[in-house]
Design an enzyme around this catalytic site. Structure first.
Site, short mmCIF file in Angstrom:
data_model
loop_
_atom_site.label_atom_id
_atom_site.label_comp_id
_atom_site.label_asym_id
_atom_site.label_seq_id
_atom_site.Cartn_x
_atom_site.Cartn_y
_atom_site.Cartn_z
CD GLU A 81 -5.84 -0.83 8.50
OE1 GLU A 81 -4.79 -0.54 7.92
OE2 GLU A 81 -6.84 -0.10 8.48
N GLY A 99 2.31 2.95 10.99
CA GLY A 99 3.16 4.14 10.90
C GLY A 99 3.81 4.54 12.20
CE LYS A 159 -0.24 3.58 4.78
NZ LYS A 159 -0.07 3.80 6.23
CD GLU A 200 -2.97 5.87 6.61
OE1 GLU A 200 -1.90 5.64 7.19
OE2 GLU A 200 -3.09 5.82 5.37
CG HIS A 223 -5.94 2.04 5.16
ND1 HIS A 223 -5.43 2.98 6.03
CD2 HIS A 223 -4.93 1.15 4.95
CE1 HIS A 223 -4.18 2.68 6.31
NE2 HIS A 223 -3.84 1.58 5.68
CB SER A 232 4.56 -1.77 11.22
OG SER A 232 4.01 -0.48 11.33
CG ASN A 247 -1.82 1.21 1.27
OD1 ASN A 247 -2.04 1.87 0.26
ND2 ASN A 247 -2.34 1.52 2.45
#
Length: 256
Positions: free
Chosen positions: A171, A177, A15, A101, A99, A217, A13
């Site tokens: 996730e 991150g 991003k 985010e 996701h 991660s 991904n």
């Protein structure tokens, strides 16, 4: 991983990173390694602007291209959005939905994610559906309850014949991150709970056909341990997917 019943998928991904030119160069470097990745399917989740270049560069390879998001409607007055038919017209095979985010910055709910899953399946796209808990939820021992509720909401109304087309990515929000990673045992525990929840709805045969990825991660250092777990069938890779050599290292871990 259990290759007897389901696919192993290593998805990167990107991003909001890389231009079309950088995309073309990345895939050129990746192609010879993807050809050797006989045990896993390689997916690149790229920004909208990179999709045409990515699909063209990956043609006739074992690399599949995914969009990072889509709208649930087929068309309409939704400025700045992209629909499933539009993605299909480009040759895209997968799409990431839900996701963390998107949930955090754009207010997407499980109900919205469920609509997107239905729209993707209708068009022939394979949705990579993201679920996971916050640090506060984990500290309060609410992880499994929260993830099970997400799965029940997102899979509501999905026909049994389409269940195996859905990829679930666990996730943990607190590990995205941040440099933190769930232990292999924690990732497998949640993967097992996801599969059990699907089994309760659709039965054992459908549940064991669903690919479950770890999306917190994963990198070359921890990939081997995570992928050794029975209910971790691959990874949704963030930062490590921006460097083709690191991404290849994760792919090779999946081929052991």
């Amino acid at each position: 991983m259990n290759r007897r019943y389901r696919k192993t998928i290593i998805a990167g991904n990107w991003k909001m990173n890389k231009t079309p030119a950088e995309t073309k160069e990345f895939i050129a470097q990746l192609k010879p390694h993807a050809a050797r990745a006989k045990w896993c399917e390689t997916v690149l989740c790229v920004p909208y602007i990179d999709l045409p270049a990515a699909v063209k560069a990956a043609k006739n390879t074992r690399v599949f291209i995914a969009a990072q998001n889509m709208h649930h409607a087929e068309s309409g007055a939704y400025t700045g959005e992209v629909s499933a038919p539009m993605l299909c017209s480009l040759g895209v095979k997968y799409v990431v939905v839900g996701h963390s985010e998107r949930r955090q910055y754009f207010g997407e709910t499980d109900e919205i994610v469920a609509q997107k899953v239905q729209a993707a399946l209708k068009c022939g796209l394979r949705p990579i559906v993201c679920v996971g808990e916050s640090l506060a939820q984990r500290e309060k021992n609410l992880t499994l309850d929260h993830v099970r509720m997400q799965i029940k909401t997102i899979f509501f109304g999905v026909d049994s014949k389409d269940v195996k087309k859905i990829v679930v990515a666990y996730e943990p929000i607190w590990a995205i991150g941040t440099g933190k990673t769930a232990t292999a045992e924690q990732a497998d525990e949640v993967g097992r709970a996801i599969r059990e929840c699907i089994r309760e709805i659709y039965g054992a045969r459908h549940a064991r056909s669903v690919t479950i990825l770890y999306g917190g991660s994963m990198n070359p250092q921890n990939a081997g341990e995570l992928l050794a777990m029975p209910d971790v069938d691959g990874g949704l890779i963030g930062g490590a997917s921006l460097d083709w050599e690191k991404f290849v290292d994760v792919m090779e871990s999946a081929n052991q």
